[in-house]
Scaffold this active site. Sequence first.
Site, short mmCIF file in Angstrom:
data_model
loop_
_atom_site.label_atom_id
_atom_site.label_comp_id
_atom_site.label_asym_id
_atom_site.label_seq_id
_atom_site.Cartn_x
_atom_site.Cartn_y
_atom_site.Cartn_z
N TYR A 162 52.07 46.81 44.39
CA TYR A 162 52.04 48.08 43.68
C TYR A 162 51.72 49.25 44.61
O TYR A 162 52.56 50.13 44.85
CB TYR A 162 51.02 47.98 42.55
N LEU A 208 55.02 37.65 49.20
CA LEU A 208 55.78 37.79 47.95
C LEU A 208 55.26 36.93 46.81
O LEU A 208 55.94 36.77 45.80
CB LEU A 208 57.27 37.53 48.19
N GLY A 249 53.94 40.13 45.14
CA GLY A 249 54.73 41.32 45.39
C GLY A 249 56.16 41.12 44.91
O GLY A 249 56.55 40.04 44.45
N TYR A 290 35.48 39.36 43.89
CA TYR A 290 36.45 40.33 44.42
C TYR A 290 35.73 41.41 45.22
O TYR A 290 36.05 41.67 46.39
CB TYR A 290 37.26 40.94 43.29
N ASP A 308 32.23 43.37 34.69
CA ASP A 308 32.62 44.77 34.46
C ASP A 308 31.39 45.68 34.46
O ASP A 308 30.57 45.61 33.54
CB ASP A 308 33.34 44.92 33.11
#
Length: 337
Positions: A13, A35, A38, A142, A295
Amino acid sequence: MSKTILVTGGAGYIGSHMVRMLDQRGFDVVVYDNLERGNRDAVTAGVLIEGDLHDTDRLNSVFESHDIEAVMHFAALAYVGESVHEPALYYRNNVTGTQCLLDTMRAHQVNKLVFSSTCATYGVPENLPITEATPQNPINPYGQSKLMVEQILKDYSVAYGFRSVALRYFNAAGCAEDGSLGERHDPETHLLPLILFEALRVQSGGNPTDTALKVFGNDFDTRDGTCVRDYIHVNDLCSAHIAAFERMLKTPDLGAEQFNLGVNRGYTVLEIIDACREVTGVDFSYNSVARRAGDPPELVADASRAMSELQWSPVHADVKESIQHAWNWFSAHPPAN
């Protein structure tokens, strides 16, 4: 003479928008992407080489075949929820994969890297808005993986004179203004595309009460109980990468630097939903569900240092512009399901 930039993850992106902007500004571009997440057809310029960061033989051949001036590194896994359930994927790709890249760069005496970092390194911030001095205490793998790379870059700067700029993104949003390049994730987990998918479903005749749109948590300590995020247009992120590269050229004595990238304003989930209703003209519904693991309640940037030292500022600071540009893309390229 144009400079050659290697863009890892350039079929993704943000990477694909970066490739286009580099090409438009006269750079030669080499894209390196496995890929897996992607899209080959998203690479609209330069040379695309399919390969994995851990394939050091293939990486070496890229540097041997092209006169690389610097690397812009986007090749990361970036789903918070997935990182909680599959941390091994994130540490292997985001940390060890990056170290393979860095050591290959060093072997070929390429010492300029612009790194795609994240505001997730801050975890639940001690102060708002978030400055670069805010303590970094990530609450998911992450964010931890990105923080580990930032530390590696600092250590490589001290030991090897390696130059880097880590750009801590807040929420990337938007697409190419003309709808010719956009956002494609599989699965899609980001708020803005999911809202627009729901708007498309209702616009095409779907029953609003059958909504699959979920708002995760309505009991946060925020103005309406939903998460607050700072949304930055993808092209503004890309222009900051070029500004970071130019800064490295102008300031050869600087080592590892870090900058926040945002627009210094936060929107709640419900405010984004209302803005999407206004932009699309579609009245759609949503369901409130429990919070997701990992979150933070509120992430809002203080990007004043980037604006000052990189001589950069966001062009699309109004989130409705990001929504309109994304709507242009998704209207022309609706999801299959």
